[in-house]
Design a protein around this motif. Sequence first.
Motif, PDB file in Angstrom:
ATOM      1  N   LEU B 105       0.807  -1.205   0.000  1.00 30.34           N
ATOM      2  CA  LEU B 105       0.000   0.000   0.000  1.00 30.34           C
ATOM      3  C   LEU B 105       0.849   1.268   0.000  1.00 30.34           C
ATOM      4  O   LEU B 105       0.633   2.193  -0.789  1.00 30.34           O
ATOM      5  N   GLU B 161      -8.258  -0.195   2.524  1.00 24.78           N
ATOM      6  CA  GLU B 161      -8.200  -1.517   1.919  1.00 24.78           C
ATOM      7  C   GLU B 161      -8.930  -2.504   2.817  1.00 24.78           C
ATOM      8  O   GLU B 161      -8.733  -2.522   4.034  1.00 24.78           O
ATOM      9  N   GLN B 163      -8.952  -6.090   3.473  1.00 21.32           N
ATOM     10  CA  GLN B 163      -8.145  -7.256   3.130  1.00 21.32           C
ATOM     11  C   GLN B 163      -8.843  -8.522   3.586  1.00 21.32           C
ATOM     12  O   GLN B 163      -9.521  -8.555   4.595  1.00 21.32           O
ATOM     13  N   SER B 294      -9.586  -0.689  -2.083  1.00 15.92           N
ATOM     14  CA  SER B 294      -9.329  -1.945  -2.785  1.00 15.92           C
ATOM     15  C   SER B 294      -9.731  -3.107  -1.891  1.00 15.92           C
ATOM     16  O   SER B 294      -9.527  -3.080  -0.683  1.00 15.92           O
TER      17      SER B 294
END
Lengths: 296, 296
Positions: B105, B161, B163, B294
């Motif tokens: 990142l 993000e 994850q 993301s």
Amino acid sequence: MHVEDLRWFVVLAEAEHLTEAAAALGTSQPNLSRSLRRVESAFGVQLFEREHRGVRLNPYGRLVLEAARAGTAAVDTARQRIDALLDPESGVVRLAFLHSVATSLMPDLLKAFRELAPNVRFALRQEAGHDIVHDLETGEAEIGIISPRPDPAVFGWHLLERQRLCLHVPPGHALADRRRVELAAAAEEPFVGLRPGFGFRRVTDELCRAAGFAPQLAFEATDLATIDSLVGAGLGVAIIPSGSVRGNESGAVSVPLAGVQARREIGLSWRLRTPLTPAAERFRTFVGERVPVSTG
Amino acid sequence: MHVEDLRWFVVLAEAEHLTEAAAALGTSQPNLSRSLRRVESAFGVQLFEREHRGVRLNPYGRLVLEAARAGTAAVDTARQRIDALLDPESGVVRLAFLHSVATSLMPDLLKAFRELAPNVRFALRQEAGHDIVHDLETGEAEIGIISPRPDPAVFGWHLLERQRLCLHVPPGHALADRRRVELAAAAEEPFVGLRPGFGFRRVTDELCRAAGFAPQLAFEATDLATIDSLVGAGLGVAIIPSGSVRGNESGAVSVPLAGVQARREIGLSWRLRTPLTPAAERFRTFVGERVPVSTG
DNA sequence: CGACATGCATACCATCAGCGTATCGATTAC
DNA sequence: GTAATCGATACGCTGATGGTATGCATGTCG
């Protein structure tokens, strides 16, 4: 912004609490608050953030904290050094002296004074006469050991040594047995002298010119001990002040020169207008009272 | 004594002339005279000597000159740094981030932001999650990249993000072809993990405990790239966040873990109470507007 | 949910310090 | 001796400083 404001700022940054810091500093909380305002407006930005209980530096405040520490430390250091300088027991004497007294007069004076005031330090500089006068003038040096005596209207003077200028000749030289000699008698001899630029070199050049000759300089040295050695080894003759060479290892012999110009007076000198620091004043008094004028 | 007094002192020491210095400073001669008085009384000693035409520093004044130069320079430096910090084009962003985002990142964010603001510098520190929170709290860092989200009452948050935690296995491993895997399926495998103390290590330990086993740790590393290599070499399996390893040189395969705990959110965080410096604010805004969340 | 406690900011006022103008006094040069 | 230079001092005004009292915001506790 006061310097004290910066000092307060440091305390406040550590306490992170205005009321506490103000109490510790012996002032009121609103006053500390306003002191902080002065600092903040001087830097043009807020420096603390309000917290639940107290305040805390922000990124700008951190930079100011550094500056405040450095700034107040600089001031404090200067204050301490001044105090040390004001103490006649622990000060520093900035002393400039002629090359030609480095091995004779200087060690004696320092050694004797050291017994009286062992904690006084000396910042020594060895220089040519006109540089010493210049340094006394600008304040680079406080006391000089110098010859000849500088302008009495500007500089104080205490005679230390009345030197006779001598012709320094190798052992067994034709002039070695004389009780006195005319400089002209050595006109044809090879000479050993100081390098140009030294104050005493000008003196010897002038003496020779007055005696009607230009010396043939076989060697040029930077101190009188070397000249003594060279003369002792038979490499030439030299003009040196009486008493300026320690011992007699070289075997060279000094014969006093005839004539009124063949003398010089070495003394302590200081600038009249600038008051001496206590340590320097003490050194001057010591020399004046305790050190006899030696005549070579 | 004002800081300005020290500034004036330096000018006066250089001019050696009150009237001239006062004119240069845009004040009156008597005022400069009194400013000098303040400095002198602050140090408790006279600092200048009167000369025929003007004044000149004495030994004490020389010390104060040093201090005044150092002190004002410290203040000026702080001012300049603050100005640089206040300029969104040239400031410094103190950014703390997790070890686990160091290779994925972080470089992306910095690279992208650098195009927008090439002169903004970053003071980076790589730390465990709780240290980042602590640094944001104390102001050591302005912005953190962290997981999980810290106390919303104290810290701002921008999700970066989402994850998915994956089981990282060597190529050809029995689980390598699965689309999804239960962590318990790897209970008997040798594990490769981060060293104790890393925030993510605690996450993986907790996951294993929840899955009903204690992992046999064959190797402990300090970064995810190393873990990837070790897994790729067949030395064990590992739990890593999706997308945290660049490329596929090692050949290791990541298989998403099943279960709601097998996720984590990484985001930008900052202290709500402390205003951000302009550069940091700009970085935060940039990330908020330009960077898509993301999902791995 | 409201009263209380904490802690910094602000208001107000008396005082003092800073600043400019005018002047003095000492030193030096002519 | 007289004029000139330059720092020190006197004086009056303005603005800053510092103390006390109080306001205001934020948490805390009953």
